[in-house]
Design an enzyme around this catalytic site. Structure first.
Site, PDB file in Angstrom:
ATOM      1  N   GLN A   1       0.831  -1.200   0.000  1.00  0.00           N
ATOM      2  CA  GLN A   1       0.000   0.000   0.000  1.00  0.00           C
ATOM      3  C   GLN A   1       0.870   1.256   0.000  1.00  0.00           C
ATOM      4  O   GLN A   1       1.924   1.294   0.650  1.00  0.00           O
ATOM      5  CB  GLN A   1      -0.940  -0.005   1.207  1.00  0.00           C
ATOM      6  CG  GLN A   1      -0.256  -0.160   2.549  1.00  0.00           C
ATOM      7  CD  GLN A   1      -1.237  -0.487   3.665  1.00  0.00           C
ATOM      8  OE1 GLN A   1      -2.444  -0.576   3.454  1.00  0.00           O
ATOM      9  NE2 GLN A   1      -0.719  -0.656   4.874  1.00  0.00           N
TER      10      GLN A   1
ATOM     11  N   HIS B   1       1.303  -4.600   2.871  1.00  0.00           N
ATOM     12  CA  HIS B   1       0.008  -4.765   3.534  1.00  0.00           C
ATOM     13  C   HIS B   1      -0.137  -6.209   3.993  1.00  0.00           C
ATOM     14  O   HIS B   1      -0.546  -6.479   5.105  1.00  0.00           O
ATOM     15  CB  HIS B   1      -1.127  -4.377   2.591  1.00  0.00           C
ATOM     16  CG  HIS B   1      -2.479  -4.394   3.228  1.00  0.00           C
ATOM     17  ND1 HIS B   1      -3.633  -4.014   2.574  1.00  0.00           N
ATOM     18  CD2 HIS B   1      -2.886  -4.758   4.472  1.00  0.00           C
ATOM     19  CE1 HIS B   1      -4.673  -4.142   3.384  1.00  0.00           C
ATOM     20  NE2 HIS B   1      -4.250  -4.606   4.539  1.00  0.00           N
TER      21      HIS B   1
ATOM     22  N   PHE C   1      -0.883  -5.493  14.382  1.00  0.00           N
ATOM     23  CA  PHE C   1      -1.103  -5.608  12.933  1.00  0.00           C
ATOM     24  C   PHE C   1      -0.476  -6.890  12.395  1.00  0.00           C
ATOM     25  O   PHE C   1      -1.106  -7.642  11.636  1.00  0.00           O
ATOM     26  CB  PHE C   1      -0.509  -4.379  12.245  1.00  0.00           C
ATOM     27  CG  PHE C   1      -0.684  -4.339  10.756  1.00  0.00           C
ATOM     28  CD1 PHE C   1      -1.918  -4.565  10.168  1.00  0.00           C
ATOM     29  CD2 PHE C   1       0.394  -4.041   9.931  1.00  0.00           C
ATOM     30  CE1 PHE C   1      -2.083  -4.510   8.792  1.00  0.00           C
ATOM     31  CE2 PHE C   1       0.243  -3.977   8.554  1.00  0.00           C
ATOM     32  CZ  PHE C   1      -0.992  -4.212   7.990  1.00  0.00           C
TER      33      PHE C   1
ATOM     34  N   GLN D   1      -2.387 -10.184  10.742  1.00  0.00           N
ATOM     35  CA  GLN D   1      -2.048 -10.699   9.419  1.00  0.00           C
ATOM     36  C   GLN D   1      -1.692 -12.182   9.476  1.00  0.00           C
ATOM     37  O   GLN D   1      -2.030 -12.953   8.578  1.00  0.00           O
ATOM     38  CB  GLN D   1      -0.898  -9.888   8.812  1.00  0.00           C
ATOM     39  CG  GLN D   1      -1.289  -8.498   8.357  1.00  0.00           C
ATOM     40  CD  GLN D   1      -2.262  -8.506   7.196  1.00  0.00           C
ATOM     41  OE1 GLN D   1      -2.071  -9.218   6.213  1.00  0.00           O
ATOM     42  NE2 GLN D   1      -3.326  -7.722   7.293  1.00  0.00           N
TER      43      GLN D   1
ATOM     44  N   LYS E   1      -5.068 -14.176  10.303  1.00  0.00           N
ATOM     45  CA  LYS E   1      -6.050 -14.117   9.220  1.00  0.00           C
ATOM     46  C   LYS E   1      -5.547 -14.778   7.939  1.00  0.00           C
ATOM     47  O   LYS E   1      -6.303 -15.484   7.253  1.00  0.00           O
ATOM     48  CB  LYS E   1      -6.423 -12.659   8.931  1.00  0.00           C
ATOM     49  CG  LYS E   1      -7.547 -12.501   7.906  1.00  0.00           C
ATOM     50  CD  LYS E   1      -7.957 -11.039   7.759  1.00  0.00           C
ATOM     51  CE  LYS E   1      -9.104 -10.894   6.762  1.00  0.00           C
ATOM     52  NZ  LYS E   1      -9.527  -9.476   6.609  1.00  0.00           N
ATOM     53  N   HIS E   2      -4.275 -14.565   7.613  1.00  0.00           N
ATOM     54  CA  HIS E   2      -3.756 -15.035   6.322  1.00  0.00           C
ATOM     55  C   HIS E   2      -2.623 -16.051   6.450  1.00  0.00           C
ATOM     56  O   HIS E   2      -2.645 -17.098   5.813  1.00  0.00           O
ATOM     57  CB  HIS E   2      -3.281 -13.837   5.491  1.00  0.00           C
ATOM     58  CG  HIS E   2      -4.322 -12.811   5.235  1.00  0.00           C
ATOM     59  ND1 HIS E   2      -5.366 -13.010   4.354  1.00  0.00           N
ATOM     60  CD2 HIS E   2      -4.499 -11.553   5.749  1.00  0.00           C
ATOM     61  CE1 HIS E   2      -6.137 -11.932   4.321  1.00  0.00           C
ATOM     62  NE2 HIS E   2      -5.635 -11.035   5.152  1.00  0.00           N
TER      63      HIS E   2
END
Length: 221
Positions: free
Chosen positions: A31, A55, A101, A105, A108-109
């Site tokens: 980003q 990101h 953060f 990440q 979630k991923h």
């Protein structure tokens, strides 16, 4: 007794296989800090840099929903890697919240990135290697094509060609957003095969109706 053992073993295999995520490719998304802060409903707490930063690295599917929040071990702090992550993967909206953060990440991923990235350490080390050692840094790729963050209007083709020149001619995915009448380049995604061994054309381009769809010209960067 053998029958019971076989049933238990089969059940365990079924549970383990059902928790494994299916994905077709990876999205390595970066980003542009200034555009992110301009479009973010909540003001960024720190002055943004004129840079693209990470990101996320996301296992993705060509059809259907991308895998998220897979079964994984508890997140552990990655202090040895933090000095590099703070530079390439900051929480742009609040740099004091970097650890939260990164944790998000991962859960979630990153938790769904096995077998290519089987654990947390491998996941974060791979992002660092891709951005730094393999020079998959969008700011650098654009700069190599003499496209600098000068607030100029660019054409979509100009940006796409610059990125393709640095990624074996593969098509990236771009996100733009209109703020105060100006369209800004917010995100660039580089796509990789499921083993992270080569660039691929990004599947699933944004539909024209998307608020992030990039026009053919007047894209500010």
């Amino acid at each position: 007794m053998i029958y019971i053992f076989t049933m238990v073993f089969s059940l365990n295999v079924l549970i383990l296989s059902s928790s494994a995520a299916r994905y077709d490719y990876f999205q390595f998304t970066q980003q542009y800090q200034q555009a992110f802060c301009n479009s973010n409903p909540t003001p960024c707490k720190d002055p943004p840099d004129k840079l693209f930063t990470v990101h996320g690295l996301w296992p993705s599917t060509k059809v259907g929903r991308d895998p998220e929040y897979c079964k994984t071990k508890r997140y552990r702090k990655i202090q040895r890697l933090e000095p590099q992550l703070e530079i390439i993967w900051p929480n742009v909206s609040d740099r004091k919240a970097n650890r939260g953060f990164w944790r998000k990440q991962w859960y979630k991923h990153g938790s769904c990135a096995s077998p290519a990235l089987p654990n947390q350490k491998h996941y974060f080390e791979t992002v660092i290697r891709m951005f730094l050692a393999e020079k998959q840094n969008v700011s650098r790729i654009l700069s190599m094509a003499t496209i600098e963050p000068e607030g100029k209007n660019r054409t979509l083709l100009e940006i796409q060609n610059a990125i393709r020149a640095g990624t074996n001619n593969m098509i990236p995915k771009l996100k733009c957003q209109k703020v105060n009448g100006m369209t800004e380049l917010v995100e660039v995604t580089l796509c990789h095969d499921s083993n992270l061994t080569q660039f691929i054309n990004c599947p699933r381009p944004l539909p024209q109706a998307s608020p992030y769809f990039c026009p053919i010209d007047d894209i500010q960067y």
